[in-house]
Design a protein around this motif. Structure first.
Motif, PDB file in Angstrom:
ATOM      1  N   ASP A   1      20.626   3.064  -1.773  1.00 47.94           N
ATOM      2  CA  ASP A   1      19.500   2.141  -1.891  1.00 47.94           C
ATOM      3  C   ASP A   1      18.987   1.694  -0.521  1.00 47.94           C
ATOM      4  O   ASP A   1      18.344   0.675  -0.383  1.00 47.94           O
TER       5      ASP A   1
ATOM      6  N   HIS B   1      27.398   0.585  -9.474  1.00 51.03           N
ATOM      7  CA  HIS B   1      28.002  -0.688  -9.113  1.00 51.03           C
ATOM      8  C   HIS B   1      29.251  -0.959  -9.945  1.00 51.03           C
ATOM      9  O   HIS B   1      30.206  -1.564  -9.454  1.00 51.03           O
TER      10      HIS B   1
ATOM     11  N   THR C   1      24.862  -9.932 -10.921  1.00 58.13           N
ATOM     12  CA  THR C   1      23.453  -9.749 -10.575  1.00 58.13           C
ATOM     13  C   THR C   1      23.010  -8.330 -10.904  1.00 58.13           C
ATOM     14  O   THR C   1      21.926  -8.117 -11.456  1.00 58.13           O
ATOM     15  N   HIS C   2      23.850  -7.348 -10.578  1.00 59.32           N
ATOM     16  CA  HIS C   2      23.532  -5.950 -10.910  1.00 59.32           C
ATOM     17  C   HIS C   2      23.440  -5.763 -12.425  1.00 59.32           C
ATOM     18  O   HIS C   2      22.591  -5.025 -12.923  1.00 59.32           O
TER      19      HIS C   2
ATOM     20  N   PHE D   1      28.381  -8.223  -9.030  1.00 56.52           N
ATOM     21  CA  PHE D   1      28.192  -7.312 -10.153  1.00 56.52           C
ATOM     22  C   PHE D   1      27.372  -7.980 -11.252  1.00 56.52           C
ATOM     23  O   PHE D   1      26.583  -7.324 -11.932  1.00 56.52           O
TER      24      PHE D   1
ATOM     25  N   GLU E   1      20.085  -7.150 -13.554  1.00 56.06           N
ATOM     26  CA  GLU E   1      18.987  -6.253 -13.161  1.00 56.06           C
ATOM     27  C   GLU E   1      18.965  -5.001 -14.030  1.00 56.06           C
ATOM     28  O   GLU E   1      17.901  -4.549 -14.452  1.00 56.06           O
ATOM     29  N   GLY E   2      20.150  -4.424 -14.275  1.00 57.83           N
ATOM     30  CA  GLY E   2      20.222  -3.231 -15.125  1.00 57.83           C
ATOM     31  C   GLY E   2      19.773  -3.518 -16.547  1.00 57.83           C
ATOM     32  O   GLY E   2      19.054  -2.724 -17.154  1.00 57.83           O
TER      33      GLY E   2
ATOM     34  N   GLU F   1      21.764   3.038 -12.027  1.00 56.80           N
ATOM     35  CA  GLU F   1      22.120   2.200 -10.876  1.00 56.80           C
ATOM     36  C   GLU F   1      23.297   1.279 -11.200  1.00 56.80           C
ATOM     37  O   GLU F   1      24.199   1.095 -10.386  1.00 56.80           O
ATOM     38  N   THR F   2      23.325   0.728 -12.391  1.00 50.44           N
ATOM     39  CA  THR F   2      24.409  -0.173 -12.766  1.00 50.44           C
ATOM     40  C   THR F   2      25.734   0.578 -12.880  1.00 50.44           C
ATOM     41  O   THR F   2      26.785   0.030 -12.564  1.00 50.44           O
TER      42      THR F   2
ATOM     43  N   TYR G   1      25.664   3.879  -4.756  1.00 51.50           N
ATOM     44  CA  TYR G   1      24.268   4.078  -5.111  1.00 51.50           C
ATOM     45  C   TYR G   1      23.470   4.005  -3.815  1.00 51.50           C
ATOM     46  O   TYR G   1      23.603   3.058  -3.044  1.00 51.50           O
TER      47      TYR G   1
END
Length: 170
Positions: free
Chosen positions: A77, A62, A5-6, A3, A9-10, A58-59, A75
């Motif tokens: 992907d 997750h 990492t997500h 999470f 990215e978000g 997207e976040t 999500y």
């Protein structure tokens, strides 16, 4: 993928610095950094304020998975997913049609304890198809939010109010 990492990215998709997030949450920039790198586990009570601050479709997905386990909407992907709203609309229509077809196979007239094993299996398959349809619809919402730069948080707030006004939710 963790999470953290997500989360990173978000945050980058939303063009926010770690400091921007830290100010809104509130916590230290160092804490945000440690959550993103996995050096520190994100406390459960921090998911909601961080997800609201990022407001990244997207976040959100997750975060739902992390906070609820398997009872969540994934999500989409995968390699065959195109996140353009028109493509997601096509997928949602296809998945919804499949779900409605499978629901026709359920023996609605019989009590659940009187179903044969085959009839119970038909019901399980139908529930999987209903979940596919629901997930494709929520992913369609995410695609629109991303494409049109709508706040997913605001869309959900308005939706929740409409559920209450229609007495679908207390």
């Amino acid at each position: 993928m963790t999470f953290g990492t997500h989360l990173a990215e978000g945050r980058k998709r939303r063009k926010l610095s770690q400091q921007d997030v830290a100010i809104e949450v509130p916590c230290s920039r160092e804490s945000i950094s440690k959550y993103e790198t996995g050096e520190r586990q994100l406390p459960k009570d921090m998911y909601e304020p961080i997800l609201k601050t990022l407001d990244d479709p997207e976040t959100y997905f997750h975060g739902w998975k992390e906070t609820s386990g398997y009872v969540s909407i994934p999500y989409f992907d995968g390699d065959y997913i195109n996140h353009q709203p028109l493509n997601m609309l096509y997928l949602a229509k296809l998945e919804s049609a499949e779900a409605l077809e499978h629901l026709k196979n359920i023996r609605w007239e019989k009590p659940s304890n009187a179903l044969t094993e085959e009839e119970r299996e038909d019901a399980r398959k139908a529930m999987k198809e209903v979940l596919d349809a629901a997930a494709s619809m929520v992913n369609l919402v995410a695609a629109f939010c991303r494409e049109y730069r709508f706040s997913m948080k605001d869309i959900f707030k308005v939706w929740h109010v409409s559920l209450k006004s229609r007495r679908y939710k207390k």
